[in-house]
Design a protein around this motif. Structure first.
Motif, PDB file in Angstrom:
ATOM      1  N   CYS A   1       3.402  -1.157   3.895  1.00 19.34           N
ATOM      2  CA  CYS A   1       3.022   0.247   3.690  1.00 19.34           C
ATOM      3  C   CYS A   1       4.257   1.119   3.463  1.00 19.34           C
ATOM      4  O   CYS A   1       5.296   0.922   4.097  1.00 19.34           O
TER       5      CYS A   1
ATOM      6  N   ASN B   1      -8.089   3.737   6.640  1.00 17.67           N
ATOM      7  CA  ASN B   1      -8.271   2.335   7.003  1.00 17.67           C
ATOM      8  C   ASN B   1      -9.692   1.958   7.386  1.00 17.67           C
ATOM      9  O   ASN B   1      -9.956   0.801   7.702  1.00 17.67           O
TER      10      ASN B   1
ATOM     11  N   THR C   1      -0.974   1.521  -6.841  1.00 18.82           N
ATOM     12  CA  THR C   1      -1.116   0.985  -5.472  1.00 18.82           C
ATOM     13  C   THR C   1      -1.423   2.084  -4.446  1.00 18.82           C
ATOM     14  O   THR C   1      -1.429   1.819  -3.237  1.00 18.82           O
TER      15      THR C   1
ATOM     16  N   LYS D   1       0.855  -1.190   0.000  1.00 26.84           N
ATOM     17  CA  LYS D   1       0.000   0.000   0.000  1.00 26.84           C
ATOM     18  C   LYS D   1       0.889   1.236   0.000  1.00 26.84           C
ATOM     19  O   LYS D   1       1.755   1.384   0.856  1.00 26.84           O
TER      20      LYS D   1
ATOM     21  N   SER E   1      -3.121   4.237  -1.867  1.00 29.89           N
ATOM     22  CA  SER E   1      -4.213   3.871  -0.966  1.00 29.89           C
ATOM     23  C   SER E   1      -4.688   5.039  -0.111  1.00 29.89           C
ATOM     24  O   SER E   1      -5.655   4.905   0.641  1.00 29.89           O
TER      25      SER E   1
END
Length: 258
Positions: free
Chosen positions: A33, A244, A55, A3, A57
């Motif tokens: 991450c 999240n 990718t 991510k 996020s």
């Protein structure tokens, strides 16, 4: 899948966000991450950035794009819409981009412990995206405010009209301009600092340097001072929660408090 998160802005080599999130990922062992700076010379480069980084996020937005980013988004949270500025973008489950404002949350929570009953009115130095978030927070706190601008703007006070009477009437002075940011640490907003008193709060959204010339001048007159570091940490963590939080399939607002 790895991510990727990042910050969009202009001349952002000094960025708080990259260092903060990189250290956070290491500390919390989030090996999937990573966080990068995306320095854009123009906001029109944003669609290309999305294409080249599949990718992605989540994104943070900083000067000078907090308002300019809005036309590129699919939806805004209720508060981001009211504020008219975005500093956090969520990539939703169905591929949409939703803008949030976590600046106001960070500012509100960080200044709350300093407020006394006599802090009734605020001067907001600057009229950009950050100042809009500060104004929204002040509204929620029941504090009246006036913007101050170098250029002639409706509903904004000119710096040259700030005097002793102004300081008598406004007990909270908030710097939302970039004046004083490293490396230009000898700069500060052009206000009459001699009128600060121990009854005043001087709050600077700048965190680098830790104590700006604006804060030094105010402190020398006994004012309570605070820089923007805690605000940045608070808004960053709120952004992390937004990134999240699972999107709901109908794509309604997932967090009306932001």
């Amino acid at each position: 899948m790895n991510k990727l998160f990042g910050l969009i802005g202009k001349n952002i080599g000094y960025s708080f966000s990259k260092k903060y999130f990189t250290e956070k990922f290491e500390k919390e062992q989030l090996s999937d991450c990573s966080y990068e700076n995306f320095d854009l010379s123009a906001i029109s480069q944003f669609p290309k950035l999305l294409r080249e980084n599949p990718t992605l996020s989540g994104l943070n937005i900083t000067i000078p794009y907090k308002e300019k980013i809005i036309p590129y988004l699919d939806k805004l949270s209720k508060n981001a819409h009211k504020i008219g500025a975005v500093n956090c973008i969520k990539f939703t489950k169905n591929g949409k981009l939703k803008g949030y404002n976590t600046d106001y949350y960070g500012f509100k929570k960080s200044i709350l412990p300093l407020l006394q009953p006599h802090h009734q009115k605020a001067l907001i130095l600057g009229t950009g995206g950050a100042s809009k978030a500060v104004a929204f927070a002040l509204e929620e706190l029941g504090i009246l405010y006036t913007f101050v601008s170098r250029s002639k703007k409706e509903n904004a006070l000119d710096y040259k009209y700030i005097n002793a009477t102004t300081f008598d009437n406004y007990q909270l002075i908030i710097n939302c301009t970039p004046l004083g940011t490293h490396p230009n640490i000898e700069e500060c907003p052009p206000i009459p600092y001699d009128y600060f008193t121990p009854e005043h709060i001087a709050y600077d959204l700048i965190y680098n340097p830790e104590e700006t010339l604006f804060l030094k001048h105010a402190k020398s007159k006994g004012a309570v001072t605070k820089n923007g570091y805690e605000m940045l940490v608070l808004q960053a963590e709120k952004g992390w929660k937004i990134w999240n939080k699972k999107s709901i399939s109908t794509f309604r607002s997932t967090d009306t408090a932001i």
